[in-house]
Design a protein around this motif. Structure first.
Motif, PDB file in Angstrom:
ATOM      1  N   TYR A 192       0.868  -1.174   0.000  1.00  0.00           N
ATOM      2  CA  TYR A 192       0.000   0.000   0.000  1.00  0.00           C
ATOM      3  C   TYR A 192       0.907   1.228   0.000  1.00  0.00           C
ATOM      4  O   TYR A 192       1.767   1.373   0.879  1.00  0.00           O
ATOM      5  N   PRO A 193       0.759   2.115  -0.991  1.00  0.00           N
ATOM      6  CA  PRO A 193       1.780   3.147  -1.232  1.00  0.00           C
ATOM      7  C   PRO A 193       2.055   4.095  -0.072  1.00  0.00           C
ATOM      8  O   PRO A 193       3.208   4.401   0.208  1.00  0.00           O
ATOM      9  N   LYS A 194       1.016   4.574   0.609  1.00  0.00           N
ATOM     10  CA  LYS A 194       1.240   5.523   1.705  1.00  0.00           C
ATOM     11  C   LYS A 194       2.104   4.899   2.798  1.00  0.00           C
ATOM     12  O   LYS A 194       3.037   5.526   3.316  1.00  0.00           O
ATOM     13  N   PHE A 195       1.809   3.661   3.134  1.00  0.00           N
ATOM     14  CA  PHE A 195       2.519   2.996   4.219  1.00  0.00           C
ATOM     15  C   PHE A 195       3.926   2.583   3.784  1.00  0.00           C
ATOM     16  O   PHE A 195       4.869   2.633   4.569  1.00  0.00           O
ATOM     17  N   ALA A 196       4.059   2.182   2.517  1.00  0.00           N
ATOM     18  CA  ALA A 196       5.380   1.845   1.992  1.00  0.00           C
ATOM     19  C   ALA A 196       6.274   3.081   1.982  1.00  0.00           C
ATOM     20  O   ALA A 196       7.459   3.014   2.330  1.00  0.00           O
ATOM     21  N   TYR A 197       5.701   4.211   1.607  1.00  0.00           N
ATOM     22  CA  TYR A 197       6.451   5.467   1.586  1.00  0.00           C
ATOM     23  C   TYR A 197       6.958   5.817   2.986  1.00  0.00           C
ATOM     24  O   TYR A 197       8.127   6.178   3.168  1.00  0.00           O
ATOM     25  N   GLU A 198       6.095   5.692   3.979  1.00  0.00           N
ATOM     26  CA  GLU A 198       6.491   6.025   5.347  1.00  0.00           C
ATOM     27  C   GLU A 198       7.535   5.051   5.879  1.00  0.00           C
ATOM     28  O   GLU A 198       8.474   5.447   6.575  1.00  0.00           O
ATOM     29  N   TYR A 238      10.383   2.373  -1.121  1.00  0.00           N
ATOM     30  CA  TYR A 238      10.100   3.520  -1.990  1.00  0.00           C
ATOM     31  C   TYR A 238       9.677   3.055  -3.384  1.00  0.00           C
ATOM     32  O   TYR A 238       8.851   3.703  -4.039  1.00  0.00           O
ATOM     33  N   ASN A 239      10.214   1.944  -3.825  1.00  0.00           N
ATOM     34  CA  ASN A 239       9.761   1.385  -5.104  1.00  0.00           C
ATOM     35  C   ASN A 239       8.310   0.916  -5.010  1.00  0.00           C
ATOM     36  O   ASN A 239       7.534   1.088  -5.955  1.00  0.00           O
ATOM     37  N   TYR A 240       7.944   0.313  -3.864  1.00  0.00           N
ATOM     38  CA  TYR A 240       6.540  -0.059  -3.654  1.00  0.00           C
ATOM     39  C   TYR A 240       5.651   1.178  -3.761  1.00  0.00           C
ATOM     40  O   TYR A 240       4.587   1.150  -4.391  1.00  0.00           O
ATOM     41  N   ALA A 241       6.086   2.257  -3.101  1.00  0.00           N
ATOM     42  CA  ALA A 241       5.301   3.496  -3.110  1.00  0.00           C
ATOM     43  C   ALA A 241       5.197   4.067  -4.522  1.00  0.00           C
ATOM     44  O   ALA A 241       4.137   4.533  -4.945  1.00  0.00           O
ATOM     45  N   LEU A 242       6.309   4.000  -5.248  1.00  0.00           N
ATOM     46  CA  LEU A 242       6.332   4.513  -6.621  1.00  0.00           C
ATOM     47  C   LEU A 242       5.378   3.724  -7.508  1.00  0.00           C
ATOM     48  O   LEU A 242       4.631   4.296  -8.314  1.00  0.00           O
ATOM     49  N   GLU A 243       5.379   2.413  -7.342  1.00  0.00           N
ATOM     50  CA  GLU A 243       4.470   1.561  -8.116  1.00  0.00           C
ATOM     51  C   GLU A 243       3.013   1.906  -7.830  1.00  0.00           C
ATOM     52  O   GLU A 243       2.150   1.776  -8.699  1.00  0.00           O
ATOM     53  N   GLY A 244       2.750   2.347  -6.588  1.00  0.00           N
ATOM     54  CA  GLY A 244       1.378   2.668  -6.201  1.00  0.00           C
ATOM     55  C   GLY A 244       0.967   4.096  -6.506  1.00  0.00           C
ATOM     56  O   GLY A 244      -0.140   4.505  -6.155  1.00  0.00           O
ATOM     57  N   GLY A 245       1.864   4.865  -7.129  1.00  0.00           N
ATOM     58  CA  GLY A 245       1.489   6.213  -7.536  1.00  0.00           C
ATOM     59  C   GLY A 245       2.113   7.342  -6.749  1.00  0.00           C
ATOM     60  O   GLY A 245       1.865   8.512  -7.041  1.00  0.00           O
ATOM     61  N   TYR A 246       2.919   7.022  -5.733  1.00  0.00           N
ATOM     62  CA  TYR A 246       3.613   8.066  -4.976  1.00  0.00           C
ATOM     63  C   TYR A 246       4.830   8.527  -5.775  1.00  0.00           C
ATOM     64  O   TYR A 246       5.707   7.729  -6.087  1.00  0.00           O
TER      65      TYR A 246
END
Length: 304
Positions: A174-180, A211-219
């Protein structure tokens, strides 16, 4: 004389009796309070935690995007000044999402519970109500699409579950949580929190993964991602005062040519959106021939 003597003898006895009465009352008051506190703590401890990550029961096309969840929460609840419900209808809508495991709504519901614990008894401004008052008046509206009453998930009963869920949500991309979570591993700060220290490759690897997870999710977290890819400190700057910046020539020695090129590709995306860091990195890439064929004309062009 005899009567006055009797009165003076009786007064101390009355005072003693009154004093004993008050002492007993105080002892009983604290005794019953301690029992209630113990019962409350026992009830809290006896909550059976369910560690399952449930899918949302809301249709996928109706789930809130990250920005939508934040905006809905902001319209529903004031967590800046009065810490009160400011739009009950919006809060009903918001809680429906949070209680039905809409992952983007859940973190803001935890925030609401936090402010509720701290400020629920504060004096209200006209037109605002507390969360407790809201639940009394609007609880019957918290239903699913079929009209079935919703139940607050048990994960919200224990605030300690928040960090557990956040980690799990990050691992589920999940992008928000991956980003954090990406920011938990780096940059690596010194003792005085001034100069950044070199991180281990393992720390940077974990940061890059999330951060790659977040990027994949649109962050669009290119700046954070490229900092971890390029520099051992995991940051574009050498300190948190932004006074000294790392040069591209100081890139990580363990960085492969392929990853160096990819990092410059990302910085070029940043540069195309007027990022100063992005423009600097692309200029350096052409100037030094790092991640790009050396081309002084292009290096100069990117500075214009």
């Amino acid at each position: 004389m005899n009567n006055s003597t009797k009165i003076t003898k009786k007064i101390p006895k009355k005072l003693i009796a009154i004093g004993i009465f008050f002492i007993v009352s105080i002892v009983l008051f604290h005794f019953y309070n301690s029992i209630n506190l113990d019962n409350n703590s026992i009830q809290q401890d006896n909550i059976i935690m369910d560690y399952t990550i449930y899918p949302s029961t809301i249709p996928e096309n109706q789930l809130l995007r990250i920005k939508e969840a934040k905006e809905l929460y902001s319209r529903a609840f004031d967590d800046q000044i009065f810490y009160t419900v400011q739009d009950p209808d919006e809060l009903v809508k918001f809680i429906k999402h949070a209680w039905q495991w809409d992952k983007n709504a859940m973190p803001y519901y935890y925030d609401l519970l936090h402010w509720h614990d701290l400020y629920d008894e504060n004096v209200r401004e006209d037109g605002y109500i507390s969360f407790t008052e809201f639940m009394k008046k609007y609880r019957d509206q918290l239903v699913d699409d079929t009209g079935k009453p919703l139940v607050e998930p048990v994960v919200f009963k224990n605030r300690d579950m928040k960090s557990y869920l956040w980690n799990k949500f990050a691992d589920l991309k999940y992008p928000k949580f991956a980003y954090e979570k990406g920011g938990k591993f780096s940059p690596c700060k010194g003792n005085k929190n001034e100069e950044y220290l070199p991180c281990t490759d393992e720390q940077l690897k974990e940061s890059i993964k999330y951060y790659n997870y977040a990027l994949e999710g649109g962050y669009h977290c290119y700046e954070h991602l490229t900092a971890r890819m390029l520099f051992q400190q995991g940051y574009h700057y050498k300190n948190n005062d932004f006074e000294k910046i790392n040069k591209l020539t100081e890139y990580r020695k363990s960085l492969t040519p392929e990853d160096l090129k990819l990092a410059i590709d990302y910085t070029e995306i940043m540069a195309e959106h007027s990022s100063i860091i992005g423009i600097l990195r692309v200029t350096e890439a052409y100037l030094y021939g790092l991640g790009r064929e050396q081309d002084l004309v292009k290096a100069y062009a990117w500075t214009l």
